[in-house]
Scaffold this motif. Structure first.
Motif, PDB file in Angstrom:
ATOM      1  N   SER A   3       0.860  -1.176   0.000  1.00  0.00           N
ATOM      2  CA  SER A   3       0.000   0.000   0.000  1.00  0.00           C
ATOM      3  C   SER A   3       0.900   1.231   0.000  1.00  0.00           C
ATOM      4  O   SER A   3       2.079   1.156   0.350  1.00  0.00           O
ATOM      5  CB  SER A   3      -0.895  -0.012   1.234  1.00  0.00           C
ATOM      6  OG  SER A   3      -1.522   1.245   1.423  1.00  0.00           O
ATOM      7  N   MET A   4       0.357   2.364  -0.400  1.00  0.00           N
ATOM      8  CA  MET A   4       1.118   3.607  -0.302  1.00  0.00           C
ATOM      9  C   MET A   4       0.857   4.321   1.012  1.00  0.00           C
ATOM     10  O   MET A   4       1.505   5.317   1.325  1.00  0.00           O
ATOM     11  CB  MET A   4       0.769   4.538  -1.475  1.00  0.00           C
ATOM     12  CG  MET A   4       1.453   4.166  -2.763  1.00  0.00           C
ATOM     13  SD  MET A   4       1.236   5.409  -4.061  1.00  0.00           S
ATOM     14  CE  MET A   4      -0.410   4.997  -4.636  1.00  0.00           C
ATOM     15  N   THR A   5      -0.082   3.816   1.798  1.00  0.00           N
ATOM     16  CA  THR A   5      -0.424   4.450   3.067  1.00  0.00           C
ATOM     17  C   THR A   5       0.278   3.752   4.222  1.00  0.00           C
ATOM     18  O   THR A   5       0.148   2.534   4.390  1.00  0.00           O
ATOM     19  CB  THR A   5      -1.945   4.404   3.300  1.00  0.00           C
ATOM     20  OG1 THR A   5      -2.605   5.012   2.195  1.00  0.00           O
ATOM     21  CG2 THR A   5      -2.310   5.127   4.578  1.00  0.00           C
ATOM     22  N   ASN A  27      -1.171   8.078  -0.750  1.00  0.00           N
ATOM     23  CA  ASN A  27      -1.094   7.784  -2.180  1.00  0.00           C
ATOM     24  C   ASN A  27      -0.838   9.039  -3.013  1.00  0.00           C
ATOM     25  O   ASN A  27      -1.261  10.132  -2.698  1.00  0.00           O
ATOM     26  CB  ASN A  27      -2.371   7.088  -2.650  1.00  0.00           C
ATOM     27  CG  ASN A  27      -3.604   7.947  -2.469  1.00  0.00           C
ATOM     28  OD1 ASN A  27      -3.701   8.707  -1.526  1.00  0.00           O
ATOM     29  ND2 ASN A  27      -4.545   7.842  -3.376  1.00  0.00           N
ATOM     30  N   GLY A  59       4.083   7.768  -4.158  1.00  0.00           N
ATOM     31  CA  GLY A  59       3.464   8.222  -2.927  1.00  0.00           C
ATOM     32  C   GLY A  59       4.009   9.562  -2.461  1.00  0.00           C
ATOM     33  O   GLY A  59       5.055  10.027  -2.906  1.00  0.00           O
ATOM     34  N   GLY A 241       1.167  -0.667  -8.995  1.00  0.00           N
ATOM     35  CA  GLY A 241      -0.007   0.198  -8.984  1.00  0.00           C
ATOM     36  C   GLY A 241      -0.361   0.765 -10.343  1.00  0.00           C
ATOM     37  O   GLY A 241      -1.529   0.769 -10.749  1.00  0.00           O
ATOM     38  N   GLN A 286      -5.913   2.732  -6.331  1.00  0.00           N
ATOM     39  CA  GLN A 286      -5.261   4.032  -6.129  1.00  0.00           C
ATOM     40  C   GLN A 286      -4.330   4.022  -4.913  1.00  0.00           C
ATOM     41  O   GLN A 286      -3.470   4.890  -4.783  1.00  0.00           O
ATOM     42  CB  GLN A 286      -6.318   5.126  -5.950  1.00  0.00           C
ATOM     43  CG  GLN A 286      -7.257   5.292  -7.131  1.00  0.00           C
ATOM     44  CD  GLN A 286      -6.540   5.414  -8.450  1.00  0.00           C
ATOM     45  OE1 GLN A 286      -5.632   6.257  -8.607  1.00  0.00           O
ATOM     46  NE2 GLN A 286      -6.907   4.601  -9.412  1.00  0.00           N
ATOM     47  N   ASN A 287      -4.501   3.051  -4.012  1.00  0.00           N
ATOM     48  CA  ASN A 287      -3.641   2.963  -2.838  1.00  0.00           C
ATOM     49  C   ASN A 287      -2.491   1.978  -2.995  1.00  0.00           C
ATOM     50  O   ASN A 287      -1.710   1.777  -2.058  1.00  0.00           O
ATOM     51  CB  ASN A 287      -4.482   2.558  -1.610  1.00  0.00           C
ATOM     52  CG  ASN A 287      -5.407   3.664  -1.142  1.00  0.00           C
ATOM     53  OD1 ASN A 287      -5.004   4.829  -1.111  1.00  0.00           O
ATOM     54  ND2 ASN A 287      -6.627   3.320  -0.812  1.00  0.00           N
ATOM     55  N   GLU A 289       1.040   0.759  -4.362  1.00  0.00           N
ATOM     56  CA  GLU A 289       2.289   1.363  -4.848  1.00  0.00           C
ATOM     57  C   GLU A 289       2.640   0.823  -6.242  1.00  0.00           C
ATOM     58  O   GLU A 289       2.552  -0.366  -6.472  1.00  0.00           O
ATOM     59  CB  GLU A 289       3.432   1.078  -3.878  1.00  0.00           C
ATOM     60  CG  GLU A 289       4.734   1.795  -4.290  1.00  0.00           C
ATOM     61  CD  GLU A 289       5.852   1.563  -3.286  1.00  0.00           C
ATOM     62  OE1 GLU A 289       6.819   2.320  -3.314  1.00  0.00           O
ATOM     63  OE2 GLU A 289       5.746   0.632  -2.484  1.00  0.00           O
TER      64      GLU A 289
END
Length: 289
Positions: A3-5, A27, A59, A241, A286-287, A289
């Motif tokens: 994830s980018m979060t 993101n 990110g 992603g 969208q989240n 990577e």
């Protein structure tokens, strides 16, 4: 899949200061690294950003560094000359504006803070501790993003299976469309008391035109391919992603074409459900990577 979060925090101690490094990420289409550092530590910003890029390919990454000086390491000093000058100027300005001026202890301390020269910990003395703490914070952020990536992977896999089932329904409901159209056309002609042979060239041409317009076999084939590629891609360890987003765009294009060619209510309904579920997939992607 990552994830980018994510968030990671690490601390370090050295000399007269405790150092806390926070790394948070959200993101973003590209990679953006922003550092919040003490003013005199700006020269190390590029080195910190370079270290962050080892862990991120996409990110918005925010790095903050907080320094807490230990008790007894800072001596309070009062710059009387600067304080007196500032108060005099404020008093003159208040008189001109006809505003009552009553200095408080809090105001005096605040003015002294601005007037006194602040001394920040020496960068050279703490650089090693700062970079070490940053590396640890980045690793913790990375671990969090990996864990969330696994959750995203399971969710996306389930949604792709659901889309595959909907596509099977679309294919099944598209069968017999040409024959149904032919039968409907003959009934209309019959209701108008017009007799026409099933082998009549004009009827065959009309049916052929309809068959060409409502044929969605190519779109179904491409959609199956996209779904298959999507399912294979989520097992990759690389940054995926952008590829997943591209596949979602292509699936959206194919299902839109199918919707425009739909010739019965049940097919249209399933195509709409497919589009709604695909939009949920795109939001999740969208989240990634």
């Amino acid at each position: 899949m990552k994830s980018m979060t994510g968030f990671g925090r690490a601390t370090a101690r050295g000399g007269d200061a405790d150092i806390t490094i926070d790394v948070s990420s959200v993101n973003r289409k590209g990679l953006e690294v922003a550092c919040s550092l003490p003013r005199d530590w700006q020269p190390i910003e590029s080195e910190m950003a370079k270290l962050a890029k080892k862990y991120f390919s996409r990110g918005k990454v925010s790095i903050s560094c907080r320094i807490s000086l230990k008790d007894g390491s800072v001596n309070f000093s009062l710059d009387e000359d600067a304080l007196f000058s500032a108060l005099t100027q404020l008093k003159i300005a208040s008189q001109k504006l006809e505003v009552e001026f009553k200095p408080t202890t809090e105001l005096l301390l605040k003015i002294n803070e601005y007037c006194s020269q602040s001394v920040e910990p020496d960068l050279d003395a703490y650089k090693g501790e700062v970079l070490g703490a940053l590396e640890e914070a980045l690793r913790r952020n990375d671990s969090m993003r990996l864990a969330e990536g696994e959750t995203l992977k399971r969710d996306l896999g389930e949604r792709m299976s659901l889309l595959g089932g909907m596509l099977d329904e679309i294919e099944e409901r598209s069968k017999g469309s040409v024959q149904n159209y032919r039968d409907c056309l003959m009934r209309r002609l019959s209701s108008l008391n017009l007799e026409m042979d099933m082998e009549d060239e004009r009827l065959l041409k009309e049916v052929a035109i309809f068959a060409d317009k409502c044929d969605i076999s190519e779109e179904i084939t491409r959609l199956r391919s996209h779904i298959s590629q999507f399912q294979a891609t989520i097992d990759f360890d690389d940054a995926i992603g952008r590829k997943l987003d591209f596949l979602c765009q292509e699936m959206g294009r194919e299902i839109n074409t199918i919707s425009s060619k739909a010739n019965n209510l049940s097919l249209t309904k399933t195509a709409l459900e497919f589009k709604n579920e695909l939009e949920r997939v795109r939001e999740q992607v969208q989240n990634v990577e």
